[in-house]
Design a protein around this motif. Structure first.
Motif, PDB file in Angstrom:
ATOM      1  N   TRP A 135      37.067  36.434  40.974  1.00  0.00           N
ATOM      2  CA  TRP A 135      38.201  36.311  39.877  1.00  0.00           C
ATOM      3  C   TRP A 135      39.233  35.405  40.331  1.00  0.00           C
ATOM      4  CZ3 TRP A 135      38.433  42.607  39.815  1.00  0.00           C
ATOM      5  CH2 TRP A 135      37.317  42.536  39.874  1.00  0.00           C
ATOM      6  N   ALA A 136      39.738  35.198  41.308  1.00  0.00           N
ATOM      7  CA  ALA A 136      40.800  34.073  41.483  1.00  0.00           C
ATOM      8  C   ALA A 136      40.430  34.219  42.955  1.00  0.00           C
ATOM      9  CB  ALA A 136      42.501  35.083  41.716  1.00  0.00           C
ATOM     10  N   SER A 137      41.392  32.941  43.351  1.00  0.00           N
ATOM     11  CA  SER A 137      41.539  32.152  44.970  1.00  0.00           C
ATOM     12  C   SER A 137      43.147  33.292  45.839  1.00  0.00           C
ATOM     13  CB  SER A 137      41.506  31.067  45.409  1.00  0.00           C
ATOM     14  OG  SER A 137      42.415  30.547  44.470  1.00  0.00           O
ATOM     15  N   ALA A 138      42.550  33.148  46.718  1.00  0.00           N
ATOM     16  CA  ALA A 138      43.842  33.365  47.735  1.00  0.00           C
ATOM     17  C   ALA A 138      45.591  32.630  47.168  1.00  0.00           C
ATOM     18  CB  ALA A 138      43.135  33.289  49.371  1.00  0.00           C
ATOM     19  N   ARG A 139      44.570  31.781  46.729  1.00  0.00           N
ATOM     20  CA  ARG A 139      46.239  30.684  46.853  1.00  0.00           C
ATOM     21  C   ARG A 139      46.581  31.377  45.256  1.00  0.00           C
ATOM     22  NH1 ARG A 139      45.323  24.634  47.115  1.00  0.00           N
ATOM     23  NH2 ARG A 139      47.162  24.083  46.233  1.00  0.00           N
TER      24      ARG A 139
END
Ligand code: TMP
Length: 235
Positions: A142-146
């Motif tokens: 759903w979202a990257s770590a960054r």
């Protein structure tokens, strides 16, 4: 302006296309739901109030370093915003124990927290927006770590600004829910609304609840509470 095609209808808003690419129009409704739409009602004047509160706060948040999708209020219930693809993660920031957090941990509502608590929920009406751990958004793509780190820091910055803003208006910001979206180039913007539907606001002196909990919990005086918040926000 042309009516524009209805792109999306949620529980409290409709989103329409406009003649300008990358710009959409939001129309705020008076409809209110709670407990994943098991409870339904109408809060008279809510659409106009939430539109006005959001339109007042977003330019201030941008100045405070929280980029967001807001462009312009165009009528009592409508605003133009930049079109983003919404990241399906709600970011909740809590300053004081209340609601589902207080219930989960067996705490009395109103207990101050030593530091802001961040929680994530998966945006899914079917599942009732379940709480997820902070590794789930990354694991699920759903979202990257960054990106998640950016959501965190933007949510904390927005919370910190709003704590001071509301405190100067005799309001305690107990907790708040943020949503974020991406522009086509990947830029992350704060999106959705900021209103008594999406945060808890208590009168600093009396502790009176001036937010959607009045509707959720059948406390009465719902419209008056929303009008009080609008008046204090714009004063
Ligand atoms: P909660 O204590 O019920 O989890 O709510 C935390 C915050 O999130 C509170 O300020 C209200 C807001 N909220 C939403 O914006 N949408 C929702 O669907 C729910 C359940 C809460």
């Amino acid at each position: 302006m042309h009516e524009g095609q209805l792109k999306y209808e949620g529980k409290a808003k409709r989103v329409y296309g406009t003649d300008t690419p990358g710009v959409v129009r939001i129309d705020f409704k008076d409809d209110a739901t709670a407990f994943n739409a098991q409870k339904r009602g109408v809060i008279e004047g809510k659409g106009a109030i939430n539109n006005a509160i959001t339109a007042h706060l977003y330019p201030l948040l941008a100045e405070a370093g929280v980029p967001n999708h807001f462009l312009e209020q165009i009528s009592a219930t409508e605003q133009l915003v930049r079109e983003v693809s919404i990241i399906p993660v709600e970011v909740i920031v809590r300053n004081t124990a209340a609601g589902s957090f207080a219930a989960r941990l067996g705490l009395e509502e109103g207990l101050p927290l030593a530091a802001p608590v961040i929680e994530y929920c998966y945006k899914s009406d079917e599942l009732g927006d379940p709480l997820v751990s902070d590794s789930t958004p990354i694991a699920m793509g759903w979202a990257s770590a960054r990106e998640l780190a950016e959501l965190n820091s933007l949510a904390l910055a927005a919370n910190s600004f709003l704590l001071g803003f509301f405190s100067a208006r005799d309001l305690q910001l107990v907790d708040i829910k943020f949503e974020f979206g991406r522009l086509p180039d990947g830029t992350i913007l704060l999106a959705d609304e900021i209103s008594p539907d999406t945060c808890r606001l208590w009168d600093t002196d009396s502790g009176e609840r001036l937010d959607k909990d009045r509707f959720r919990r059948d406390l009465g005086g719902v419209e008056d509470a929303y009008r009080t918040i609008l008046k204090r926000v714009t004063s």
